[in-house]
Design a protein around this motif. Structure first.
Motif, short mmCIF file in Angstrom:
data_model
loop_
_atom_site.label_atom_id
_atom_site.label_comp_id
_atom_site.label_asym_id
_atom_site.label_seq_id
_atom_site.Cartn_x
_atom_site.Cartn_y
_atom_site.Cartn_z
N VAL A 24 9.09 -5.12 -8.27
CA VAL A 24 8.43 -4.04 -9.01
C VAL A 24 8.85 -2.68 -8.48
O VAL A 24 9.17 -1.76 -9.25
CB VAL A 24 6.90 -4.20 -8.94
CG1 VAL A 24 6.20 -2.95 -9.49
CG2 VAL A 24 6.46 -5.43 -9.74
N LYS A 25 8.86 -2.53 -7.17
CA LYS A 25 9.27 -1.26 -6.56
C LYS A 25 10.67 -0.85 -7.02
O LYS A 25 10.90 0.28 -7.46
CB LYS A 25 9.24 -1.38 -5.04
CG LYS A 25 9.73 -0.14 -4.30
CD LYS A 25 9.71 -0.37 -2.79
CE LYS A 25 10.22 0.85 -2.04
NZ LYS A 25 10.23 0.61 -0.57
N GLY A 26 11.60 -1.77 -6.95
CA GLY A 26 12.98 -1.47 -7.32
C GLY A 26 13.13 -1.21 -8.80
O GLY A 26 13.92 -0.34 -9.21
N ARG A 83 0.50 -1.55 -5.10
CA ARG A 83 -0.58 -2.44 -5.51
C ARG A 83 -1.17 -1.98 -6.84
O ARG A 83 -1.43 -2.80 -7.74
CB ARG A 83 -1.67 -2.48 -4.44
CG ARG A 83 -2.98 -3.19 -4.86
CD ARG A 83 -2.76 -4.66 -5.18
NE ARG A 83 -3.92 -5.27 -5.81
CZ ARG A 83 -4.82 -6.00 -5.17
NH1 ARG A 83 -4.72 -6.19 -3.87
NH2 ARG A 83 -5.83 -6.55 -5.81
N GLN A 84 -1.38 -0.68 -6.99
CA GLN A 84 -1.91 -0.17 -8.26
C GLN A 84 -0.97 -0.47 -9.41
O GLN A 84 -1.40 -0.87 -10.50
CB GLN A 84 -2.15 1.34 -8.15
CG GLN A 84 -3.32 1.72 -7.25
CD GLN A 84 -3.42 3.22 -7.05
OE1 GLN A 84 -2.41 3.90 -6.80
NE2 GLN A 84 -4.63 3.77 -7.17
N MET A 85 0.33 -0.28 -9.18
CA MET A 85 1.31 -0.58 -10.22
C MET A 85 1.31 -2.07 -10.53
O MET A 85 1.38 -2.48 -11.70
CB MET A 85 2.69 -0.12 -9.79
CG MET A 85 3.80 -0.44 -10.79
SD MET A 85 3.58 0.35 -12.40
CE MET A 85 3.96 2.05 -11.98
N SER A 107 0.82 -1.22 0.00
CA SER A 107 0.00 0.00 0.00
C SER A 107 0.85 1.27 0.00
O SER A 107 0.31 2.37 -0.04
CB SER A 107 -0.94 0.01 1.21
OG SER A 107 -0.21 0.00 2.43
N ASP A 108 2.18 1.12 0.03
CA ASP A 108 3.07 2.29 -0.01
C ASP A 108 2.99 2.97 -1.37
O ASP A 108 2.75 2.33 -2.39
CB ASP A 108 4.53 1.87 0.25
CG ASP A 108 4.77 1.43 1.68
OD1 ASP A 108 3.92 1.71 2.54
OD2 ASP A 108 5.82 0.79 1.91
N ASN A 109 3.24 4.28 -1.36
CA ASN A 109 3.33 5.01 -2.62
C ASN A 109 4.71 4.81 -3.24
O ASN A 109 5.70 4.65 -2.54
CB ASN A 109 3.09 6.50 -2.41
CG ASN A 109 1.68 6.80 -1.97
OD1 ASN A 109 1.40 7.00 -0.79
ND2 ASN A 109 0.77 6.84 -2.91
N LEU A 110 4.73 4.81 -4.56
CA LEU A 110 6.01 4.81 -5.25
C LEU A 110 6.72 6.13 -5.01
O LEU A 110 6.08 7.18 -4.87
CB LEU A 110 5.78 4.61 -6.76
CG LEU A 110 5.34 3.20 -7.15
CD1 LEU A 110 4.68 3.21 -8.52
CD2 LEU A 110 6.52 2.25 -7.14
N ARG A 111 8.03 6.08 -4.96
CA ARG A 111 8.82 7.27 -4.67
C ARG A 111 8.53 8.38 -5.69
O ARG A 111 8.66 8.20 -6.89
CB ARG A 111 10.30 6.91 -4.73
CG ARG A 111 11.26 8.04 -4.41
CD ARG A 111 12.68 7.63 -4.72
NE ARG A 111 13.13 6.52 -3.91
CZ ARG A 111 14.16 6.56 -3.07
NH1 ARG A 111 14.84 7.68 -2.93
NH2 ARG A 111 14.52 5.50 -2.39
N GLY A 112 8.06 9.54 -5.17
CA GLY A 112 7.80 10.69 -6.03
C GLY A 112 6.49 10.62 -6.80
O GLY A 112 6.29 11.40 -7.72
N ASP A 113 5.59 9.67 -6.43
CA ASP A 113 4.35 9.53 -7.19
C ASP A 113 3.21 9.17 -6.22
O ASP A 113 3.46 8.70 -5.10
CB ASP A 113 4.49 8.43 -8.25
CG ASP A 113 3.39 8.48 -9.29
OD1 ASP A 113 3.55 9.21 -10.28
OD2 ASP A 113 2.37 7.80 -9.09
N ALA A 149 15.23 -3.65 -2.52
CA ALA A 149 14.46 -3.15 -3.67
C ALA A 149 15.39 -2.77 -4.83
O ALA A 149 15.11 -3.10 -5.99
CB ALA A 149 13.61 -1.95 -3.26
N ILE A 150 16.50 -2.11 -4.52
CA ILE A 150 17.42 -1.70 -5.58
C ILE A 150 18.08 -2.93 -6.21
O ILE A 150 18.24 -3.01 -7.43
CB ILE A 150 18.48 -0.72 -5.04
CG1 ILE A 150 17.79 0.49 -4.41
CG2 ILE A 150 19.43 -0.29 -6.14
CD1 ILE A 150 16.74 1.14 -5.28
N GLN A 151 18.43 -3.90 -5.40
CA GLN A 151 19.04 -5.12 -5.92
C GLN A 151 18.09 -5.89 -6.83
O GLN A 151 18.43 -6.21 -7.97
CB GLN A 151 19.47 -6.02 -4.76
CG GLN A 151 20.79 -5.62 -4.12
CD GLN A 151 21.98 -6.05 -4.95
OE1 GLN A 151 22.22 -7.23 -5.16
NE2 GLN A 151 22.75 -5.08 -5.44
#
Length: 444
Positions: A337-339, A138-140, A127-133, A254-256
């Motif tokens: 997906v987040k990363g 979940r939506q993504m 449920s977290d927002n993507l960074r800067g958006d 996430a970055i990895q």
């Protein structure tokens, strides 16, 4: 910053952290025994897996939690005292220490309602927002699942059969790792104790003895596990002072994982079924966080046309370590997906901001995006070594610059109108019969 005493202190403190974290292995501590999937599917997915409340307590950790926690506390105090409270590298080191303290609590509470609380602290929530958006993960995830489930996917032929045995896969991957890293740098071996078909840790790739692979699976393993996970580990080990960059606390997950998926894409190793599986993981985490139990999450994917095996795998990944009734689950699988999204946005932004030289620092070790400007600055001062092992498109950034440049330029277009224009042409085309697609290996 290049004061010899400071550098020696930095190295000693870093090495202490590398040593302390060594026995802390999250996935090993929450893995399920063989045979659970078969029994679950024999019951048509109607009964929760047969894992009692005391299952995790019977699985011994490779360290004593209270002892390691106290040693980490002392190390953090020493970092502040020896490097200074305001030292930038010291702050990254302290943040990494804090992560391992939370990991210890996560593992203490395996199988309980508190497990999910600590997992969200470490990896975040669907449920977290993507960074800067404003969009949530979940939506993504839902959007990507839709894209990778469009009818067009059925018309893509994937002529790759799983004809490569685990022993053959080891031989092939050993040769490829030698080509990329040099002789003797990376081990590839058969394993009997991993749940996924293949995984990487340190300087070793493990291949499940029971698995078989396609050529495309091995391409994914080469870049995902080899170029990214092992490559950043070895680059971290090459650091003369900041040796903690060789080890990965959850803050860098996430970055990895996002970079590993991005490399699959840039090397044309991935395919829609695999991308759909990665997107499904975000949806599975969200359903489980909202209180769906193991059977309900499994059934969700069955109803969407996912195979029984793949539905079980995506569900099992989320519920390992948590409670089978939902709510308290392992949220690591949002990281892919987040990363991916955050890495792409970082690279695009670095190009548009005129600082493309910071991009290769993504491979300097186990890092977060927030670490990179400082690490690049310290690199210019001689404290941080440049990454030794870099994928070819990150060694020469010209192609990457053009690829992301065109991508950024086209993002201003109205895709709905463009699609409406071309759909008039496509409506006149004959509809071919869909091609069957193989399943791929499960890569952790």
């Amino acid at each position: 910053m290049t004061d010899p005493l400071y550098l020696e202190r930095l190295k000693q403190l870093s090495t202490r952290l590398v040593s302390l974290q060594k026995p802390i292995r999250i996935l090993d501590a929450i893995k399920w025994p063989q045979g659970i999937e078969q029994r679950f599917r024999e019951q048509q997915g109607r009964e929760l897996p047969a894992l009692g409340a005391d299952f995790y307590q019977q699985q011994k950790l490779g360290f004593e939690p209270d002892t390691v926690s106290q040693l980490l506390k002392e190390l953090k105090s020493d970092v502040r005292r020896q490097l200074g409270r305001d030292d930038a590298l010291g702050k990254i080191l302290q943040a990494t220490i804090d992560q391992y303290q939370i990991v210890i609590e996560l593992l203490r509470y395996r199988g309980t309602g508190q497990f999910g609380h600590f997992s969200r602290q470490l990896y975040g929530s669907a449920s977290d927002n993507l960074r800067g958006d404003r969009k949530t993960l979940r939506q993504m995830g839902e959007r990507l699942c839709h894209i990778f489930s469009l009818p067009a996917v059925e018309h893509l032929n994937r002529p790759y059969t799983n004809h490569i045995s685990s022993e053959e896969a080891v031989t092939i991957l050993r040769a490829r790792m030698t080509d990329y890293f040099g002789a003797g740098e990376v081990r590839v071996q058969i394993s009997d104790d991993i749940v996924s078909d293949a995984s990487a840790g340190g300087d070793c790739i493990k291949v499940n003895r029971r698995a078989s692979f396609s050529e495309l699976d091995l391409q994914v393993l080469e870049v995902h596990e080899g170029w990214v996970h092992i490559g950043t580990t070895l680059n971290g080990r090459e650091q003369p002072w900041a040796t903690w960059l060789s080890v990965g606390s959850p803050r860098i997950t996430a970055i990895q994982e996002g970079m590993a998926v991005l490399l699959e894409t840039l090397t044309f190793s991935s395919f829609p079924q695999r991308a759909r599986r990665i997107s499904d993981r975000v949806v599975a985490v969200d359903l489980a966080e909202q209180g769906a139990d193991f059977c309900q999450v499994y059934r969700h994917f069955i109803d969407r046309g996912v195979s029984e095996h793949d539905s079980y795998r995506v569900t099992q990944r989320v519920f390992r370590g948590g409670t089978l009734t939902g709510g308290s689950v392992f949220t690591k699988d949002i990281s892919y997906v987040k990363g991916f999204v955050e890495n792409v946005n970082f690279i695009r932004s670095a190009i548009q901001s005129g600082v493309p030289e910071v991009i290769p620092m993504l491979f300097v070790g186990k890092v977060t995006l927030d670490d990179l400007p400082l690490l690049y600055e310290r690199h210019l001062e001689g404290v941080i070594a440049a990454p030794k092992y870099l994928p070819p498109m990150f060694k020469n950034l010209n192609g990457l610059y053009v690829w992301f440049g065109f991508s950024s330029g086209m993002s201003v277009m109205n895709i709905a109108r463009v699609q409406q224009h071309f759909s008039k042409l496509f409506d006149k085309m004959p509809t071919p019969a869909p091609q069957a697609a193989d399943t791929d290996a499960e890569i952790d």
